[in-house]
Design a protein around this motif. Structure first.
Motif, PDB file in Angstrom:
ATOM      1  N   ILE A 141       6.099   6.712   4.627  1.00  0.00           N
ATOM      2  CA  ILE A 141       4.468   6.280   5.146  1.00  0.00           C
ATOM      3  C   ILE A 141       3.912   7.623   4.670  1.00  0.00           C
ATOM      4  O   ILE A 141       4.393   8.682   4.636  1.00  0.00           O
ATOM      5  CB  ILE A 141       4.483   5.998   6.477  1.00  0.00           C
ATOM      6  CG1 ILE A 141       3.481   5.684   7.149  1.00  0.00           C
ATOM      7  CG2 ILE A 141       5.483   6.984   7.333  1.00  0.00           C
ATOM      8  CD1 ILE A 141       3.455   5.397   8.530  1.00  0.00           C
ATOM      9  N   ASP A 142       2.478   7.413   4.651  1.00  0.00           N
ATOM     10  CA  ASP A 142       1.715   8.440   4.277  1.00  0.00           C
ATOM     11  C   ASP A 142       1.790   9.405   5.633  1.00  0.00           C
ATOM     12  O   ASP A 142       1.682   9.066   6.548  1.00  0.00           O
ATOM     13  CB  ASP A 142       0.083   7.986   4.280  1.00  0.00           C
ATOM     14  CG  ASP A 142      -0.749   9.212   4.211  1.00  0.00           C
ATOM     15  OD1 ASP A 142      -0.467  10.438   4.305  1.00  0.00           O
ATOM     16  OD2 ASP A 142      -1.896   8.755   3.787  1.00  0.00           O
ATOM     17  N   GLY A 177       0.890  -1.190   0.098  1.00  0.00           N
ATOM     18  CA  GLY A 177       0.094  -0.193  -0.068  1.00  0.00           C
ATOM     19  C   GLY A 177       0.902   1.441  -0.012  1.00  0.00           C
ATOM     20  O   GLY A 177       1.788   1.383  -0.736  1.00  0.00           O
ATOM     21  N   ALA A 178       0.622   2.293   1.154  1.00  0.00           N
ATOM     22  CA  ALA A 178       1.346   3.333   0.798  1.00  0.00           C
ATOM     23  C   ALA A 178       2.659   3.308   1.695  1.00  0.00           C
ATOM     24  O   ALA A 178       3.465   4.188   1.928  1.00  0.00           O
ATOM     25  CB  ALA A 178       0.539   4.539   1.477  1.00  0.00           C
ATOM     26  N   LEU A 179       2.872   2.059   2.103  1.00  0.00           N
ATOM     27  CA  LEU A 179       4.286   1.821   2.948  1.00  0.00           C
ATOM     28  C   LEU A 179       5.599   1.362   2.067  1.00  0.00           C
ATOM     29  O   LEU A 179       5.008   0.740   1.343  1.00  0.00           O
ATOM     30  CB  LEU A 179       3.962   0.735   4.022  1.00  0.00           C
ATOM     31  CG  LEU A 179       3.209   1.235   5.426  1.00  0.00           C
ATOM     32  CD1 LEU A 179       3.016  -0.229   6.165  1.00  0.00           C
ATOM     33  CD2 LEU A 179       3.900   2.079   6.067  1.00  0.00           C
ATOM     34  N   ARG A 180       6.591   1.886   2.477  1.00  0.00           N
ATOM     35  CA  ARG A 180       7.768   1.555   1.684  1.00  0.00           C
ATOM     36  C   ARG A 180       8.869   1.343   2.502  1.00  0.00           C
ATOM     37  O   ARG A 180       9.053   2.218   3.125  1.00  0.00           O
ATOM     38  CB  ARG A 180       7.971   2.234   0.490  1.00  0.00           C
ATOM     39  CG  ARG A 180       9.264   1.897  -0.262  1.00  0.00           C
ATOM     40  CD  ARG A 180       9.225   2.588  -1.570  1.00  0.00           C
ATOM     41  NE  ARG A 180      10.580   2.176  -2.240  1.00  0.00           N
ATOM     42  CZ  ARG A 180      11.722   3.061  -2.809  1.00  0.00           C
ATOM     43  NH1 ARG A 180      11.091   4.436  -2.776  1.00  0.00           N
ATOM     44  NH2 ARG A 180      12.763   2.551  -3.396  1.00  0.00           N
ATOM     45  N   LEU A 181       9.564   0.070   2.715  1.00  0.00           N
ATOM     46  CA  LEU A 181      10.655   0.345   3.456  1.00  0.00           C
ATOM     47  C   LEU A 181      11.886  -0.080   2.383  1.00  0.00           C
ATOM     48  O   LEU A 181      11.803  -1.237   1.474  1.00  0.00           O
ATOM     49  CB  LEU A 181      10.705  -1.124   4.390  1.00  0.00           C
ATOM     50  CG  LEU A 181      11.786  -1.145   5.247  1.00  0.00           C
ATOM     51  CD1 LEU A 181      12.022  -0.042   6.346  1.00  0.00           C
ATOM     52  CD2 LEU A 181      12.101  -2.515   6.096  1.00  0.00           C
ATOM     53  N   GLY A 203       0.503  -2.489  12.698  1.00  0.00           N
ATOM     54  CA  GLY A 203       0.525  -2.975  11.148  1.00  0.00           C
ATOM     55  C   GLY A 203       1.904  -2.857  10.736  1.00  0.00           C
ATOM     56  O   GLY A 203       2.626  -3.485   9.765  1.00  0.00           O
ATOM     57  N   ILE A 204       2.696  -1.653  10.967  1.00  0.00           N
ATOM     58  CA  ILE A 204       4.028  -1.191  10.758  1.00  0.00           C
ATOM     59  C   ILE A 204       5.071  -2.103  11.232  1.00  0.00           C
ATOM     60  O   ILE A 204       5.915  -2.492  10.536  1.00  0.00           O
ATOM     61  CB  ILE A 204       4.461   0.245  10.876  1.00  0.00           C
ATOM     62  CG1 ILE A 204       3.254   1.340  10.147  1.00  0.00           C
ATOM     63  CG2 ILE A 204       5.697   0.608  10.690  1.00  0.00           C
ATOM     64  CD1 ILE A 204       3.364   2.622  10.579  1.00  0.00           C
ATOM     65  N   HIS A 205       4.821  -2.703  12.305  1.00  0.00           N
ATOM     66  CA  HIS A 205       5.622  -3.638  12.963  1.00  0.00           C
ATOM     67  C   HIS A 205       5.811  -4.777  12.145  1.00  0.00           C
ATOM     68  O   HIS A 205       7.099  -5.263  11.808  1.00  0.00           O
ATOM     69  CB  HIS A 205       5.267  -4.017  14.445  1.00  0.00           C
ATOM     70  CG  HIS A 205       6.137  -4.938  15.165  1.00  0.00           C
ATOM     71  ND1 HIS A 205       6.153  -6.270  15.049  1.00  0.00           N
ATOM     72  CD2 HIS A 205       7.177  -4.609  16.039  1.00  0.00           C
ATOM     73  CE1 HIS A 205       7.141  -6.839  15.736  1.00  0.00           C
ATOM     74  NE2 HIS A 205       7.922  -5.802  16.254  1.00  0.00           N
ATOM     75  N   GLN A 206       4.570  -5.317  11.812  1.00  0.00           N
ATOM     76  CA  GLN A 206       4.621  -6.732  10.977  1.00  0.00           C
ATOM     77  C   GLN A 206       5.085  -6.048   9.509  1.00  0.00           C
ATOM     78  O   GLN A 206       5.859  -7.126   9.195  1.00  0.00           O
ATOM     79  CB  GLN A 206       3.085  -7.006  10.542  1.00  0.00           C
ATOM     80  CG  GLN A 206       2.432  -7.341  11.877  1.00  0.00           C
ATOM     81  CD  GLN A 206       3.102  -8.685  12.357  1.00  0.00           C
ATOM     82  OE1 GLN A 206       3.938  -8.866  13.267  1.00  0.00           O
ATOM     83  NE2 GLN A 206       2.833  -9.853  11.621  1.00  0.00           N
ATOM     84  N   PHE A 207       4.891  -5.163   8.914  1.00  0.00           N
ATOM     85  CA  PHE A 207       5.419  -4.750   7.596  1.00  0.00           C
ATOM     86  C   PHE A 207       6.869  -4.766   7.687  1.00  0.00           C
ATOM     87  O   PHE A 207       7.579  -5.551   6.969  1.00  0.00           O
ATOM     88  CB  PHE A 207       5.245  -3.482   7.141  1.00  0.00           C
ATOM     89  CG  PHE A 207       5.577  -2.962   6.028  1.00  0.00           C
ATOM     90  CD1 PHE A 207       5.464  -3.717   4.604  1.00  0.00           C
ATOM     91  CD2 PHE A 207       6.286  -2.050   5.909  1.00  0.00           C
ATOM     92  CE1 PHE A 207       6.022  -3.388   3.565  1.00  0.00           C
ATOM     93  CE2 PHE A 207       7.152  -1.122   4.797  1.00  0.00           C
ATOM     94  CZ  PHE A 207       6.977  -1.967   3.635  1.00  0.00           C
ATOM     95  N   VAL A 208       7.607  -4.291   8.681  1.00  0.00           N
ATOM     96  CA  VAL A 208       8.946  -4.151   8.841  1.00  0.00           C
ATOM     97  C   VAL A 208       9.766  -5.222   8.866  1.00  0.00           C
ATOM     98  O   VAL A 208      10.733  -5.729   8.371  1.00  0.00           O
ATOM     99  CB  VAL A 208       9.393  -2.957   9.809  1.00  0.00           C
ATOM    100  CG1 VAL A 208      10.829  -2.923   9.898  1.00  0.00           C
ATOM    101  CG2 VAL A 208       8.927  -1.564   9.338  1.00  0.00           C
ATOM    102  N   LEU A 209       9.020  -5.995  10.151  1.00  0.00           N
ATOM    103  CA  LEU A 209       9.576  -7.386  10.398  1.00  0.00           C
ATOM    104  C   LEU A 209       9.910  -8.249   9.173  1.00  0.00           C
ATOM    105  O   LEU A 209      10.584  -8.724   8.719  1.00  0.00           O
ATOM    106  CB  LEU A 209       8.689  -7.950  11.570  1.00  0.00           C
ATOM    107  CG  LEU A 209       9.086  -9.465  12.020  1.00  0.00           C
ATOM    108  CD1 LEU A 209      10.778  -9.791  12.307  1.00  0.00           C
ATOM    109  CD2 LEU A 209       8.128  -9.682  13.058  1.00  0.00           C
ATOM    110  N   HIS A 210       8.663  -8.413   8.439  1.00  0.00           N
ATOM    111  CA  HIS A 210       8.503  -9.309   7.269  1.00  0.00           C
ATOM    112  C   HIS A 210       9.332  -8.929   6.160  1.00  0.00           C
ATOM    113  O   HIS A 210      10.055  -9.573   5.388  1.00  0.00           O
ATOM    114  CB  HIS A 210       7.069  -9.783   7.000  1.00  0.00           C
ATOM    115  CG  HIS A 210       6.447 -10.394   8.033  1.00  0.00           C
ATOM    116  ND1 HIS A 210       6.781 -11.627   8.419  1.00  0.00           N
ATOM    117  CD2 HIS A 210       5.320  -9.941   8.892  1.00  0.00           C
ATOM    118  CE1 HIS A 210       5.993 -12.042   9.619  1.00  0.00           C
ATOM    119  NE2 HIS A 210       5.149 -11.273   9.829  1.00  0.00           N
ATOM    120  N   ALA A 211       9.304  -7.366   5.928  1.00  0.00           N
ATOM    121  CA  ALA A 211       9.869  -6.966   4.595  1.00  0.00           C
ATOM    122  C   ALA A 211      11.609  -7.388   4.970  1.00  0.00           C
ATOM    123  O   ALA A 211      12.164  -7.788   3.976  1.00  0.00           O
ATOM    124  CB  ALA A 211       9.795  -5.329   4.550  1.00  0.00           C
TER     125      ALA A 211
END
Ligand SMILES: Nc1ncnc2c1ncn2[C@@H]1O[C@H](COP(=O)(O)OP(=O)(O)OP(=O)(O)O)[C@@H](O)[C@H]1O
Ligand SMILES: [Mg+2]
Length: 575
Positions: free
Chosen positions: A289-290, A228-232, A312-320
């Protein structure tokens, strides 16, 4: 009785300066951020005597018109936001309209600027708050801000300035962070006339190599993941290239260097199991992030942010990051939806219990999976959290109380209890400590050593006693008794970082809860094994005690109540 009065402007600014201008490095940070906000592509920094004598920043940005110069030095005057709506989606580094006014109230400041198209430049001076009228000056397009004699009019603060080398070290920290965040901008750094960094505009990898060393670049994986609007994106050092020191860990949110427990936790989790003992991963990561979903207006120096959806961000960063670190492992597809969004329609009337400040650090690592069936106590009497029935996957305690089933997150509960006990100790003056038979050693840099030496009292309050045992090594000789057997080196490292970034007084006051949470998360060793029924029941009783002692309700819950009625609903009984 004293009368209430409105404070003079200068004093108001000096009070604000207390929060924003902690040392020369804070001046440098504000000036650099202003230059970037002005769209500069080339920035020159010149420091003298660690910045205490002089901090000068030249940029080739948009500049300021002559009649705007006085406004730039006025408090609450900014070109960056004009409404609450702007504030909530702010994309510039500054927005408070306060930095220059605060700096001018505790130093001699001059501002010279020439906007594009203007026939010449103009300059304004301010000394301890009082400003001159703008006068013509010579300069190409852009702005020069010169700040001299920091704290010349506030001697009490001047006393807190440390050695030239230490203050310069803090300035270098600031410079490095900002230069890493903006590889598209050219930077020069001079100290006492000597060039100590010269960086042309370059790709991110080259900038990282220039500032963090070639080996960092050679031993890192590129990261680039979006949802979505998140990018790492950025670079994650390989586990093999982990270092003895935590000196190459950079995380930026929308280009801003931040300290955030949730994010560092996610990163540490991603590296967990891949790193040996004390090794520290190196990373340079950018989270985009937005801006509407992150609040940057939570800390005067903007070093902290608050996320709307931190889970949600924790999950995203961890998995990415996990996927980046294990590209060949055929990683399973990652679902970023949180359980609450999963749409099963099952929403039992859980009663959230008391809460922990932040996610537990060693949450998943702390215990081998073990499910032990145990006999029920004869009487399920009035203990609010009931009696243990079993341990589930080494993570949860299942207990029975009068109302039904109680589920306890053992690790979170244990942390919570330790945190409360540490708080009691701190409130009473100092945390109880215990000498270590074998000192814990940690590799550090010169600034860490200076921080430890300057803040011995604070460390003692927190139950730590350290001494310098080598040019790059600290020995921890005593540690909080409650944390005995925990990760003492890691604890010390985290506390030094916090003190270094926030200052001891803030760590002990405004950030006390975070501090205690940091300390507690280094404690939970005893949870590395399966607990016996007696131990589980003891934990339940301790939780009841802690809850009664009036704990605050932040963060994630440590237990849930699932009533018999909830269970009946689940099984469609009596419908
Ligand atoms: N280097 C610069 N180039 C152009 N304009 C500048 C520069 N530095 C400051 N200004 C102008 O002066 C104003 C005040 O700067 P100041 O740093 O005090 O506040 P801010 O950046 O708006 O907010 P904050 O207090 O959060 O930094 C800015 O809004 C900007 O318009
Ligand atoms: Mg600013």
């Amino acid at each position: 009785m004293a009368h209430i009065r409105v404070l003079p402007e200068l004093l108001i600014s000096q009070i604000a300066a207390g929060e924003v201008v902690e040392r020369p490095a804070s001046v440098l940070k504000e000036l650099l951020e202003n230059a970037l906000d002005a769209g500069a592509t080339e920035i020159q920094v010149a420091l003298e005597q660690g910045g205490a004598k002089r901090v000068q920043v030249d940029d080739n940005g948009a500049g300021l018109a002559k009649d705007e110069l006085p406004l730039a030095l006025a408090r609450h005057a900014t070109s960056k936001i004009g409404s609450l709506d702007d504030l909530q989606g702010v994309a510039t580094m500054g927005f408070r309209g306060e930095a220059l006014a605060s700096i001018a109230s505790v130093a001699r400041l001059s501002l010279t600027s020439r906007p594009g198209g203007a026939p010449h430049a103009a300059m304004i001076r301010a000394e301890g708050g009082a400003g001159s009228a703008p006068a013509p000056a010579a300069r190409a397009q852009g702005t020069t801000v010169l700040v001299e004699d920091l704290y010349f009019n506030t001697p009490a603060r001047r006393k807190f300035l440390r050695s030239e080398q230490t203050e310069f070290g803090h300035c270098e920290d600031v410079f490095r962070r900002i230069a890493l965040a903006r590889p598209d901008v050219a930077f020069t750094l001079k100290h006492n006339g000597r060039v100590s960094a010269h960086l042309r505009a370059q790709p991110m990898g080259e900038r990282a190599a220039a500032l963090l060393g070639r080996d960092f670049l050679g031993a890192s994986f590129p990261v680039d993941a979006s949802a979505g609007a998140l990018r790492l994106h950025g670079l994650a050092g390989t586990p093999q290239a982990a270092r003895p020191r935590a000196d190459a860990q950079y995380l930026f949110v929308n280009g801003r260097y931040v300290r955030d427990r949730m994010l560092s936790h996610a990163v540490r989790e991603a590296y967990r199991d891949q790193l040996h003992g004390e090794r520290q991963p190196a990373y340079l990561l950018f989270l985009d992030i937005d801006p509407r979903t992150v609040d940057v207006n939570v800390h005067p120096a903007k070093i902290e942010v608050r996320f709307r959806d931190s889970g949600g961000i924790h999950q995203f960063v961890l998995h990415a990051l996990r996927r980046a670190l294990a590209p060949a492992a055929g990683a399973a597809p990652v679902v970023y939806a949180r359980p609450a969004d999963s749409g099963t329609g099952f929403q039992p009337g859980f009663q959230p219990g008391f809460h922990l400040q932040q996610p537990a650090q060693a949450y998943q690592s702390f215990m081998a999976a073990a499910t032990a069936a145990v006999p029920l106590p004869e009487t399920a009497d009035s203990a609010p959290l009931g009696y243990a029935l079993a341990q589930l996957h080494g993570v949860y305690i299942l207990a029975q109380n009068e109302a039904g089933l109680v589920l306890v997150d053992m690790h979170a509960a244990h942390e919570r209890i330790v945190m409360e006990k540490l708080k009691l100790g701190l409130d009473a003056g100092a945390v109880a400590r215990q000498s270590l038979l074998v000192p814990a050693l940690l590799s550090v840099d010169a600034l860490d050593i200076a921080t430890a030496e300057e803040n011995g009292d604070t460390l003692a309050k927190l139950g730590l006693e350290t001494s310098v045992s080598g040019p790059n090594e600290l020995a921890v000789r005593a540690a909080p008794a409650l944390l005995a057997g925990g990760d003492i080196a890691g604890l010390t490292r985290d506390l030094l970082r916090d003190i270094r970034d926030y200052g001891a007084s803030e760590v002990l006051s405004a950030r006390q809860n975070e501090l205690l949470a940091t300390m507690a998360c280094h404690a939970a060793v005893r949870a590395h094994r399966a607990l016996s029924v007696t131990e589980m029941n003891a934990l339940l009783r301790e939780m009841e005690e802690t809850e009664r002692s009036g704990s605050c309700n932040h963060g994630r819950p440590t237990w849930y109540q699932l009533t018999l009625a909830d269970l009946d609903r689940l099984f469609l009984r009596g419908q």
